[in-house]
Design an enzyme around this catalytic site. Structure first.
Site, PDB file in Angstrom:
ATOM      1  CG  HIS A 187      31.970  35.664  47.993  1.00  0.00           C
ATOM      2  ND1 HIS A 187      32.171  35.419  49.438  1.00  0.00           N
ATOM      3  CD2 HIS A 187      32.174  37.009  47.750  1.00  0.00           C
ATOM      4  CE1 HIS A 187      32.428  36.566  50.073  1.00  0.00           C
ATOM      5  NE2 HIS A 187      32.183  37.690  49.138  1.00  0.00           N
ATOM      6  CD  GLU A 225      31.595  44.222  46.942  1.00  0.00           C
ATOM      7  OE1 GLU A 225      31.000  44.842  45.947  1.00  0.00           O
ATOM      8  OE2 GLU A 225      30.960  43.408  47.763  1.00  0.00           O
ATOM      9  NE  ARG A 261      35.467  38.751  49.230  1.00  0.00           N
ATOM     10  CZ  ARG A 261      36.436  39.405  48.957  1.00  0.00           C
ATOM     11  NH1 ARG A 261      37.690  39.439  49.014  1.00  0.00           N
ATOM     12  NH2 ARG A 261      36.006  40.851  48.779  1.00  0.00           N
TER      13      ARG A 261
END
Length: 201
Positions: A9, A85, A61
Site C-alpha cells: 500500500h 499486517e 490503507r
C-alpha cells in the site's frame, strides 16, 4: 504460467504521524492517494490486456490503494483478512515512541517484539493457507494488495523457503512498491521486487 503481482500500500497517515501501523485502521495520506492513482494508471497500462483477480487486505490503507487499480481495470475487490499486517498486540493504537521503549529485538522468527504481539512465525501460520489456495487455484493472473511485513513473509512462503529462513533473510519492500512473481510449474521467480517506478512523480 501463473502471474502474481503484489502491491505494498502507498503512503498512509501513520507514516507521518508517529503512530504504529499494524492493525490500526489508518487511511491513506493525501500523498498516498496521489501515489495510488499514479500506480493504478501505470500498472493498468501494463497489464490490462489480461483478466486479473484482485485480493486485498481489509485494512483501509490497503483496500484504498486497491480501489484505484480496481477502477482502472473495471474489477471488483476480494477482501482477505489474511493479508492484514502483523498484529503488534497492545502496541496497536500506540505511538512508535511508546513501542520502541518496550520492544525486544527479534533474534529469531519465533520471537515477539512485545509479549502480546504476533511473531513472524505466527503470521507465517496465518498466511500459509492463503498462499496454498492461490497456488492451487485456476486463476492465473492475481494481484495482492497488502502490507510490508506481510508481503515479505508471503514471498518466503511462496518461494518454498522454511519458516526458519526468516531468521536470516528479509525480502523488504517500500510503500507503493510493486513486485512481479511468476510460476511456470517448474520454477518460481521474482523478476521485480518492490519496483517504485509506478508511484514516482
Amino acid at each position: 504460467m501463473k502471474k502474481i503481482i503484489t502491491i505494498q500500500h502507498t503512503e498512509s497517515v501513520h507514516h507521518n504521524n508517529g503512530m504504529i501501523g499494524s492493525l490500526t485502521d489508518w487511511e491513506l495520506s493525501e500523498r498516498g492517494h496521489q501515489q495510488a492513482q499514479r500506480l493504478a494508471n501505470r500498472l493498468a497500462q501494463t497489464i490490462n490486456s489480461e483478466k486479473w483477480k484482485i485480493y486485498t487486505s481489509d485494512l483501509k490503507r490497503a483496500y484504498q490503494t486497491a480501489e484505484y487499480l480496481a477502477k482502472e481495470l473495471d474489477l471488483s475487490l476480494q477482501l482477505q483478512p489474511e493479508l492484514r499486517e502483523r498484529d503488534l498486540g497492545e502496541a496497536v493504537g500506540k505511538s512508535v515512541e511508546w513501542f520502541k521503549e518496550r520492544l525486544t529485538p527479534e533474534k529469531t522468527v519465533y520471537d515477539r517484539l512485545i509479549s502480546t504481539a504476533e511473531s513472524r512465525s505466527d503470521k507465517w501460520k496465518r498466511l500459509t493457507p492463503l498462499v496454498k489456495a492461490i497456488n492451487e487455484s485456476h486463476e492465473n493472473n492475481i494481484v495482492l494488495v497488502s502490507h510490508g511485513d506481510c508481503l515479505s513473509i508471503f514471498y518466503a512462503i511462496w518461494l518454498g523457503l522454511s519458516v526458519e529462513d526468516l531468521t536470516k533473510i528479509n525480502l523488504y519492500g517500500e510503500p507503493g512498491g510493486v513486485s512481479f512473481l511468476y510460476d511456470d510449474g517448474q520454477k518460481k521467480s521474482i523478476r521485480r521486487l518492490s519496483d517504485m517506478s509506478f508511484v514516482m512523480d
